[in-house]
Design an enzyme around this catalytic site. Sequence first.
Site, PDB file in Angstrom:
ATOM      1  N   PRO A 443       0.810  -1.164  -0.004  1.00 33.38           N
ATOM      2  CA  PRO A 443       0.126   0.052  -0.074  1.00 33.38           C
ATOM      3  C   PRO A 443       0.752   1.182  -0.044  1.00 33.38           C
ATOM      4  O   PRO A 443       0.331   2.327  -0.455  1.00 33.38           O
ATOM      5  CB  PRO A 443      -0.759  -0.167   1.251  1.00 33.38           C
ATOM      6  CG  PRO A 443      -0.952  -1.541   1.719  1.00 33.38           C
ATOM      7  CD  PRO A 443       0.452  -2.060   1.298  1.00 33.38           C
ATOM      8  N   HIS A 483       4.142 -12.792   6.012  1.00 39.15           N
ATOM      9  CA  HIS A 483       5.145 -12.426   6.934  1.00 39.15           C
ATOM     10  C   HIS A 483       6.547 -12.869   6.440  1.00 39.15           C
ATOM     11  O   HIS A 483       7.571 -12.755   7.388  1.00 39.15           O
ATOM     12  CB  HIS A 483       5.032 -12.685   8.408  1.00 39.15           C
ATOM     13  CG  HIS A 483       3.459 -12.338   8.878  1.00 39.15           C
ATOM     14  ND1 HIS A 483       2.397 -13.177   8.658  1.00 39.15           N
ATOM     15  CD2 HIS A 483       3.238 -11.271   9.669  1.00 39.15           C
ATOM     16  CE1 HIS A 483       1.548 -12.463   9.107  1.00 39.15           C
ATOM     17  NE2 HIS A 483       1.789 -11.338  10.050  1.00 39.15           N
TER      18      HIS A 483
END
Length: 693
Positions: A443, A483
Amino acid sequence: MTPQPVETTPDVDVALLLKAYRLMLTAKALADTYEENKATCSKYVHSTSRGHEAIQLATAFHLTPKDFLSVYYRDESILLGLGLSPYELMLQLMAKRDDPFSGGRTYYGHPSLRREGFPVIPHQSSATGMQAIPATGMAHALSYFESQGLQKSEEGRVVLCSLGDGSVTEGEVAEAFQMAVLKKLPIIYLVQDNDWGISAKGSEMRAMNAYEYAAGFKGMERLQVDGADFQASYQTMEEAFRICREEREPVLVHAKCPLLGHHTSGVRREWYRGEDLSAHSLLDPLPKLGTHLLSAGLTADELIQVAEEVKQEVQDQYEKALAAADPDPQTFDQHEFAPTPVTQEKGNRAPANAEKSTMVDAALHAVDEILKQYPEALFYGQDVGGELGGVFREAALLAKKYGDARVFNTPIQEAYIVGSTAGMSAVGAKAIVEIQFADYIWPGINQLVEELSKSCYLSMGKFPVQALIRVPIGAYGGGGPYHSGSVESTLLNIRGIKVVYPSNAADMKGLMKAAFLDPNPVVMLEHKGLYWSKVPGTEDAKTLEPDAEYVLPLGKGRVVQHAEEQQINLGNSATVITYGMGVYWAKAASKHLPGSIEIVDLRTLNPLDYELVEESVKRHGKVLVLTEEPLMNSFAESLAGRISKTCFTNLDAPVFTLGAKDLPAIALNVELEKMMLPNADKVLASLQELLEY
């Protein structure tokens, strides 16, 4: 919050009205000149302020040299109102050498200006909402300096961020609004609403206008105005600036405006506007202001004379701009980066009596020392403040030590975390920020590309963005698909940023200090599996911790393991070019090939120490480029191709590469993870094949 209407008085000073009228005529003359000479002026796409002049001039007249300004591409009347000449604007229109903003590098109406007597106008992108975050970052920096006593709130510095109404639907605008009200920042969002996007009507693009939308942000003062009425606009902006300067809180002004020109020169109004254009022309602010001046006592002849003077002035300046010099083509590559002050390794890398430190502690100590030495420095990101100090404890106790204004948590807003650093830098704050995991950086990529990476180049060096962006990266032990990702190749395709990837504690500290002092955007990739040296084989990531003065220049690799001369002379050696976890896979594998393997730790991926790479490759004639990333189309493959070209006559074998399997994510199950990633055994097999080639 109940919106407060602005009480307007019948009159604004006539001299000010006449100044506004002259500048409105100037804006109209510019638009008319561009249209009359469209074969020349439309070579490069541009937009004009026709219909928006009243609110823009009213805004400009309230800005002062102590303020900061973020405009959008239709705001030429703001620039005229500040005192920029038509000639200067036309230099940008025609991409001329002496364009004061970018030297011919970016579009009309995209200013970047540091000039005595003017507000600071940092570089920004084409401003379809993306500018809201850097602008809010500027206000955040002002608020920060005031919280530290480095500036006085009584000085009343503010940021003005101009937006088109269509851009308010961008998600990044919501992030900016959220932070503005959360932190009570001194920023005015001026939203100019002409009810059009390019060819889409407002009713197609939004369920509500910006004024209605802003009601959802508790703490945002809201004002509405007829943006075609100069007097009403002037008085509304006067109130907006009063609130922002005195009460230090965000304000949104929604100004309804007609669109009288083309959306841009490339999208002509006659193609789609129809009767709507006629309706908008009835709202033209220029005759409206002219009528008021007549009622104030000026004569029609006086107004006609002003119009004739302006038309001649614009024509003269157009001809002057047309004859102005073009940029020297040889300057095309200047200002990719601002010069860094850190060009040599300094300080003590291994002080006497120093204890070994993990990478995560070296990073923590580096940030601590930076915050102690530089009051303009601050650190923020998700969960780095408060008690936790980051999910890896990489900021442990820093918030308690330096206060919540300097070390603080942000919302889940990667775009704001990244993009706000551009605004911080423009004001003089020096932000260290963190993206919690590399998989979460996406983002923020828009801000990294559009705002941070281009700023130095497109502003001709006036606005490099000083930003240190920390990104925990890499896979180990079942981190799973969100992750564990490696993202360096994506980042390395963004020009204008630097990418650092340390593999041990000493490098971590030295590179972090250098990255902080670098005036350019630096992304620091920190492998989670190396943070504590808990992964078997990574014990060497713990090193003696350098002293507080230690800095390590970006762009300098290091040979961390040398091959023996005997093996080199026998033609039984190879070099591994790698970084991060690859260093430890290569070390473990090389134990089975004693004396035969040299290991080069790149440490910085951009700028790249290619001279060291070439030296190592030519010394051995055989090379393995090792990465944790999926291999296809990666940085490693690109580097291998470059080696194949520049070292072709020195190679005794093809350039080998090894990386993760070409899959879209890292699997959660640890056995699946092992199958996907490189490891020491896979590196050993590749090196054995290479040596036997």
